[in-house]
Design an enzyme around this catalytic site. Structure first.
Site, PDB file in Angstrom:
ATOM      1  N   HIS A 135       0.843  -1.197   0.000  1.00  0.00           N
ATOM      2  CA  HIS A 135       0.000   0.000   0.000  1.00  0.00           C
ATOM      3  C   HIS A 135       0.886   1.256   0.000  1.00  0.00           C
ATOM      4  O   HIS A 135       0.628   2.212  -0.744  1.00  0.00           O
ATOM      5  CB  HIS A 135      -0.915   0.024   1.227  1.00  0.00           C
ATOM      6  CG  HIS A 135      -2.240  -0.637   1.009  1.00  0.00           C
ATOM      7  ND1 HIS A 135      -2.391  -1.996   0.962  1.00  0.00           N
ATOM      8  CD2 HIS A 135      -3.488  -0.114   0.822  1.00  0.00           C
ATOM      9  CE1 HIS A 135      -3.668  -2.298   0.767  1.00  0.00           C
ATOM     10  NE2 HIS A 135      -4.356  -1.169   0.684  1.00  0.00           N
TER      11      HIS A 135
ATOM     12  N   HIS B 171       0.325  -2.742   9.386  1.00  0.00           N
ATOM     13  CA  HIS B 171       1.758  -2.596   9.149  1.00  0.00           C
ATOM     14  C   HIS B 171       2.428  -1.879  10.310  1.00  0.00           C
ATOM     15  O   HIS B 171       1.820  -1.033  10.966  1.00  0.00           O
ATOM     16  CB  HIS B 171       2.029  -1.809   7.855  1.00  0.00           C
ATOM     17  CG  HIS B 171       1.808  -2.603   6.610  1.00  0.00           C
ATOM     18  ND1 HIS B 171       2.662  -3.591   6.189  1.00  0.00           N
ATOM     19  CD2 HIS B 171       0.818  -2.546   5.678  1.00  0.00           C
ATOM     20  CE1 HIS B 171       2.212  -4.115   5.055  1.00  0.00           C
ATOM     21  NE2 HIS B 171       1.093  -3.495   4.734  1.00  0.00           N
TER      22      HIS B 171
END
Length: 445
Positions: free
Chosen positions: A212, A259
């Site tokens: 991402h 993350h």
């Protein structure tokens, strides 16, 4: 302390899930601690409380190994072995769980979507800052399929086909390298607890680097590099857009609990390195795709070879399907642009008239843009649905896999990979060939 020890200490600090949890609490996201403790003591209370708190009446799915129930998708038959030496976590499973702390709640927060292949849902959480919640939900969508399937066609159909094609080339390259790197490094997602997993759509994949973050870095930077000097606009607009877009996507992945800080920093730096090396060749690649006699054969063969190579890096997980989707889309868009160029459906403006002026906004211009998007997306979605209905049963029949439950059938690599490659290859081909041909035929190109 030596430089190496300091670097190791810094890496460990940036990878610490407590920092992710601290950022979530700073943004108003907290796990319902009291109810989690109650659920740990009595799982039945946890199940009773789920419906009113999550705003739904639907019961949770049975856990793996429950009596009389089939194993959930993502169970051991789909797991990938951990990296030898204990350096990673199994892929294809719920990644980033701190098992020594006991099972965590499997309930979701509000309208967060579930993983269509594994059935996982985000955890229920107390969100006290709803504007930030919706902002970061938007930020994380800037790296998901819905955004891509709207963003790239909009560029190709309404703004600048050349820029759209080259953005796709960069996106495919960055995402492919990112996915392969994940399967080589094999670092797990941040542990939960302490992290609250608001999204689990990609939870069965590895964590390092954040793709991402790579997409959120590659797209805005490439967009400015490709358009500045080609279109007339102040550079300051681009210098504002890049940090806003990039930081929103990167921070959203930490906010969602998917993350660590190190993952997004690595994704950002990795993308800058990829752009520095490969951006000078984007013009050459795009011209080759359009003009070379055997470009379609080479494009399809190259993308298939890249896919086969990536599948040897690790055994099956949901990231395999994502990689196949990315490569299929890139191959379809490149092949479509070749035939579009040969038929003269879309012609790039000559270099001697650059930079292009911004067209005046009018009702006619706006109306045509809306009409192209509506007609084009309708056609693309119909193509995707038809190809899905064809490829999944066909693959099941060829490989003797039951297809009564599509979700379970897609857990098999023999079904998921052909489905993603062929379906999104046709989607990409439609975006750059069939849809422009329709626009040309009805006079709105």
């Amino acid at each position: 302390m030596s430089l190496r020890q300091r670097l190791v200490q810094l890496v460990g600090s940036l990878q610490d899930p407590q920092k992710v949890a601290r950022f979530q609490r700073l943004c108003g996201v907290e796990a319902p601690v009291s109810r989690t403790a109650t659920a740990a003591a009595d799982p039945r209370e946890d199940e009773k409380a789920e419906a009113p708190l999550a705003g739904e009446s639907r019961r949770r799915e049975r856990q793996p190994g429950a009596s009389g129930g089939a194993p959930r998708p993502g169970s051991d038959r789909n797991q990938c072995p951990a990296k030898p030496g204990g350096g990673g976590a199994p892929n294809g499973v719920r990644n980033g769980r701190a098992t020594e702390l006991g099972p965590a709640s499997q309930r979701r927060a509000g309208v967060l979507r579930r993983n269509s292949l594994t059935g996982e849902e985000g955890q229920l959480a107390h969100v006290s800052n709803m504007p930030l919640y919706y902002l970061f939900c938007f930020g994380t969508e800037l790296g998901n399929e819905l955004f891509y399937i709207l963003f790239f066609p909009f560029w190709i159909w309404n703004l600048d086909a050349l820029v759209g094609r080259r953005l796709v080339v960069i996106w495919v390259l960055a995402m492919y390298l990112g996915q392969c790197t994940k399967d080589i490094i094999r670092w797990p997602r941040p542990a939960s607890p302490p992290v609250v997993k608001l999204e689990v759509f990609y939870n069965s994949e590895y964590s390092m680097p954040s793709t991402h973050a790579m997409s959120g870095t590659a797209i805005p930077i490439s967009m400015i590099l490709l358009t500045y000097g080609r279109w007339q606009y102040p550079l300051i607009y681009g210098l504002i857009l890049i940090p806003c877009w990039c930081s929103l996507v990167c921070l959203s992945r930490i906010y969602m609990g998917m993350h660590s800080i190190l993952d997004v920093i690595a994704g950002f730096v990795y993308t800058i390195l990829i752009l520095a090396i490969f951006y000078p060749f984007v013009d050459l690649i795009d011209n080759f795709n359009q003009t070379h006699k055997y470009a379609p054969l080479i494009i399809i063969g190259l993308h298939l070879a890249l896919g086969i190579f990536s599948f040897t890096l690790d055994t099956w997980s949901t990231s395999r399907g994502d990689t196949a989707e990315i490569l299929g889309s890139g191959a379809g868009i490149a092949c479509g642009s070749h035939f579009t160029y040969k038929m003269g459906l879309v012609l790039d403006p000559p270099l001697d008239i650059l930079p292009l002026p911004r067209p005046p906004i009018s009702v006619t211009l706006f109306g045509k843009a809306i009409l192209r998007i509506l007609l084009g997306m309708l056609f693309v979605l119909v193509v995707r649905d038809i190809m899905k209905r064809i490829t999944i049963p066909l693959a099941c029949k060829i490989f003797n896999i039951p297809c009564n439950d599509v979700r379970k059938a897609r857990q098999h690599m023999e079904v998921e990979l052909p489905y993603r490659y062929i379906t999104y290859g046709m989607v990409g081909f439609s975006i750059t060939f069939f849809v422009p041909y329709i626009f040309f035929f009805i006079g709105i190109s």
